[in-house]
Each structure stands twice: as structure tokens, then as C-alpha cells.
Motif scaffolding. Structure first.
Motif, PDB file in Angstrom:
ATOM      1  N   PHE A  59      -1.907 -11.090  -3.009  1.00 34.56           N
ATOM      2  CA  PHE A  59      -1.357  -9.820  -3.477  1.00 34.56           C
ATOM      3  C   PHE A  59      -2.065  -8.641  -2.798  1.00 34.56           C
ATOM      4  CE2 PHE A  59      -1.273  -6.207  -6.403  1.00 34.56           C
ATOM      5  CZ  PHE A  59       0.089  -6.042  -6.543  1.00 34.56           C
ATOM      6  N   ILE A  60      -3.381  -8.713  -2.691  1.00 32.36           N
ATOM      7  CA  ILE A  60      -4.140  -7.633  -2.037  1.00 32.36           C
ATOM      8  C   ILE A  60      -3.764  -7.528  -0.568  1.00 32.36           C
ATOM      9  CG2 ILE A  60      -6.463  -6.959  -1.282  1.00 32.36           C
ATOM     10  CD1 ILE A  60      -7.485  -7.991  -3.996  1.00 32.36           C
ATOM     11  N   GLU A  61      -3.650  -8.672   0.103  1.00 29.85           N
ATOM     12  CA  GLU A  61      -3.302  -8.661   1.523  1.00 29.85           C
ATOM     13  C   GLU A  61      -1.908  -8.079   1.749  1.00 29.85           C
ATOM     14  OE1 GLU A  61      -3.165 -11.641   5.390  1.00 29.85           O
ATOM     15  OE2 GLU A  61      -3.199 -12.505   3.387  1.00 29.85           O
ATOM     16  N   ILE A  62      -0.954  -8.486   0.945  1.00 26.25           N
ATOM     17  CA  ILE A  62       0.409  -7.982   1.116  1.00 26.25           C
ATOM     18  C   ILE A  62       0.497  -6.497   0.776  1.00 26.25           C
ATOM     19  CG2 ILE A  62       2.738  -8.085   0.140  1.00 26.25           C
ATOM     20  CD1 ILE A  62       2.494 -11.057   0.034  1.00 26.25           C
ATOM     21  N   THR A  63      -0.227  -6.082  -0.234  1.00 23.19           N
ATOM     22  CA  THR A  63      -0.123  -4.703  -0.682  1.00 23.19           C
ATOM     23  C   THR A  63      -0.890  -3.728   0.208  1.00 23.19           C
ATOM     24  OG1 THR A  63       0.021  -5.559  -2.932  1.00 23.19           O
ATOM     25  CG2 THR A  63      -0.385  -3.208  -2.697  1.00 23.19           C
ATOM     26  N   PHE A  64      -2.082  -4.093   0.647  1.00 21.48           N
ATOM     27  CA  PHE A  64      -2.946  -3.120   1.306  1.00 21.48           C
ATOM     28  C   PHE A  64      -3.191  -3.343   2.798  1.00 21.48           C
ATOM     29  CE2 PHE A  64      -4.289  -3.171  -3.195  1.00 21.48           C
ATOM     30  CZ  PHE A  64      -3.912  -1.878  -3.516  1.00 21.48           C
ATOM     31  N   SER A  65      -2.771  -4.445   3.361  1.00 19.61           N
ATOM     32  CA  SER A  65      -2.979  -4.691   4.784  1.00 19.61           C
ATOM     33  C   SER A  65      -1.928  -3.935   5.589  1.00 19.61           C
ATOM     34  CB  SER A  65      -2.886  -6.185   5.075  1.00 19.61           C
ATOM     35  OG  SER A  65      -3.027  -6.419   6.450  1.00 19.61           O
ATOM     36  N   TRP A  66      -2.363  -3.183   6.598  1.00 20.38           N
ATOM     37  CA  TRP A  66      -1.434  -2.342   7.342  1.00 20.38           C
ATOM     38  C   TRP A  66      -1.206  -2.803   8.768  1.00 20.38           C
ATOM     39  CZ3 TRP A  66       1.388   0.860   4.664  1.00 20.38           C
ATOM     40  CH2 TRP A  66       0.917   1.303   3.433  1.00 20.38           C
ATOM     41  N   LEU A  93      -0.643  -6.123  10.097  1.00 17.63           N
ATOM     42  CA  LEU A  93      -0.224  -7.510  10.304  1.00 17.63           C
ATOM     43  C   LEU A  93       0.555  -7.671  11.605  1.00 17.63           C
ATOM     44  CD1 LEU A  93       0.807  -8.591   6.703  1.00 17.63           C
ATOM     45  CD2 LEU A  93      -1.125  -9.416   8.026  1.00 17.63           C
ATOM     46  N   LYS A  94       1.476  -6.770  11.867  1.00 15.24           N
ATOM     47  CA  LYS A  94       2.265  -6.865  13.089  1.00 15.24           C
ATOM     48  C   LYS A  94       1.379  -6.677  14.312  1.00 15.24           C
ATOM     49  CE  LYS A  94       6.682  -5.412  14.938  1.00 15.24           C
ATOM     50  NZ  LYS A  94       7.847  -4.564  14.702  1.00 15.24           N
ATOM     51  N   LYS A 110       0.580 -17.965  15.377  1.00 17.85           N
ATOM     52  CA  LYS A 110       0.381 -16.795  14.536  1.00 17.85           C
ATOM     53  C   LYS A 110       1.699 -16.084  14.271  1.00 17.85           C
ATOM     54  CE  LYS A 110      -3.155 -13.986  15.193  1.00 17.85           C
ATOM     55  NZ  LYS A 110      -4.161 -13.138  15.882  1.00 17.85           N
ATOM     56  N   ALA A 111       2.563 -16.023  15.287  1.00 12.99           N
ATOM     57  CA  ALA A 111       3.834 -15.326  15.144  1.00 12.99           C
ATOM     58  C   ALA A 111       4.754 -16.021  14.141  1.00 12.99           C
ATOM     59  CB  ALA A 111       4.535 -15.231  16.497  1.00 12.99           C
ATOM     60  N   ASN A 112       4.642 -17.333  14.033  1.00  6.79           N
ATOM     61  CA  ASN A 112       5.503 -18.081  13.112  1.00  6.79           C
ATOM     62  C   ASN A 112       4.897 -18.238  11.725  1.00  6.79           C
ATOM     63  OD1 ASN A 112       7.444 -18.437  15.077  1.00  6.79           O
ATOM     64  ND2 ASN A 112       6.537 -20.334  15.818  1.00  6.79           N
ATOM     65  N   GLN A 113       3.690 -17.779  11.538  1.00  9.39           N
ATOM     66  CA  GLN A 113       3.013 -17.933  10.240  1.00  9.39           C
ATOM     67  C   GLN A 113       3.530 -16.883   9.258  1.00  9.39           C
ATOM     68  OE1 GLN A 113      -1.207 -17.641  10.625  1.00  9.39           O
ATOM     69  NE2 GLN A 113      -1.611 -18.408   8.603  1.00  9.39           N
ATOM     70  N   LYS A 173       6.136 -12.182  11.369  1.00 10.88           N
ATOM     71  CA  LYS A 173       6.844 -12.756  10.222  1.00 10.88           C
ATOM     72  C   LYS A 173       6.207 -12.282   8.920  1.00 10.88           C
ATOM     73  CE  LYS A 173       8.592 -17.100   8.364  1.00 10.88           C
ATOM     74  NZ  LYS A 173       8.674 -18.551   8.561  1.00 10.88           N
ATOM     75  N   LYS A 174       4.879 -12.292   8.864  1.00  9.96           N
ATOM     76  CA  LYS A 174       4.185 -11.797   7.668  1.00  9.96           C
ATOM     77  C   LYS A 174       4.472 -10.313   7.461  1.00  9.96           C
ATOM     78  CE  LYS A 174       0.241 -14.778   6.812  1.00  9.96           C
ATOM     79  NZ  LYS A 174      -1.230 -14.807   6.662  1.00  9.96           N
TER      80      LYS A 174
END
Length: 129
Positions: A85-92, A94-95, A67-70, A101-102
Motif C-alpha cells: 500500500f505504501i509503495e503504490i501510494t507514495f512511490s513516484w 516506478l516507470k 522488470k518491465a513485465n513485473q 506495468k507497475k
């Protein structure tokens, strides 16, 4: 209730019981206790139980490392552009969810998106005036 629970534990295979004992944090304490008792009744060697615990922890570490390298790839934007796009913009988180990395890629994407939006707004303002 305990009798019914104990009966369901007795019906499990030895591998399933080793899986329960190997990862006790995923199970209720009573299930782990019954699984331990059932393994003793079946005369399973203690070193086999320890091996199950070791393998479970190793599997968990490998999953965490994967997961850490994904990260995001260009293919993600091609195959599922809207969802990515939705995941990158609205997901808070991930870390927090184990994707550092994401999260770094997301931060860079948001900065680039902010610059694009700001540039567009500035062009619109100067075009109108």
C-alpha cells in the motif's frame, strides 16, 4: 595506489576479469583497462572477451525485460499489505525505474483510491446536513 589496484586485478580469476571487461559501464575505466591487460597476459582469446561482452549485454536486456513485465499481484496485498500500500501510494518513480506495468497499475489504484475517498467524504457531508 595503481600498483595496489593492479595487484588486486591480478588476483582475480579469469571469469571475474571477463565479467569486468564484459560490463565496463559498471566499473571504473582503470579497472577495465587493467582487466584487459591481465587477460592479454593470460593469453585469453579475443573472441572469449567478445563473448563475455555479448553475454553481459544479453543478461542486462533480460533483467530489464523481467522488470518491465513485473506487476502487483493479489499475493502482494496479502503477504505484505502495508508495504505494498505504501509503495503504490507514495512511490513516484516506478516507470523511471523500469517498471511500466507497475506504474500503470499504480495509476489505476490511485484513481480508485481517490474515488473511494471522495465518495466517503460526500457521504459524510450529506449525512451531517
Amino acid at each position: 595506489m595503481e600498483d595496489k589496484f593492479k595487484q588486486s586485478i591480478k588476483e582475480k580469476t579469469t571469469d571475474e576479469l571477463l565479467s569486468i571487461v564484459g560490463s565496463p559501464e559498471k566499473w571504473q575505466p582503470i579497472a577495465v583497462r587493467f582487466a584487459n591487460n591481465e587477460l592479454k597476459i593470460r593469453n585469453i582469446a579475443p573472441n572469449k572477451i567478445e563473448t563475455a561482452r555479448y553475454l553481459s549485454k544479453k543478461k542486462e536486456r533480460l533483467e530489464k525485460q523481467a522488470k518491465a513485465n513485473q506487476g502487483y499481484h493479489l499475493c502482494d496485498f496479502i503477504a505484505q499489505p502495508i508495504w505494498t500500500f505504501i509503495e503504490i501510494t507514495f512511490s513516484w518513480e516506478l516507470k523511471k525505474d523500469g517498471f511500466p506495468k507497475k506504474a500503470r497499475q499504480q495509476k489505476k489504484f490511485r484513481i480508485a483510491l481517490g474515488i473511494l475517498i471522495l465518495s466517503y467524504l460526500l457521504l459524510m457531508v450529506f449525512k451531517i446536513v
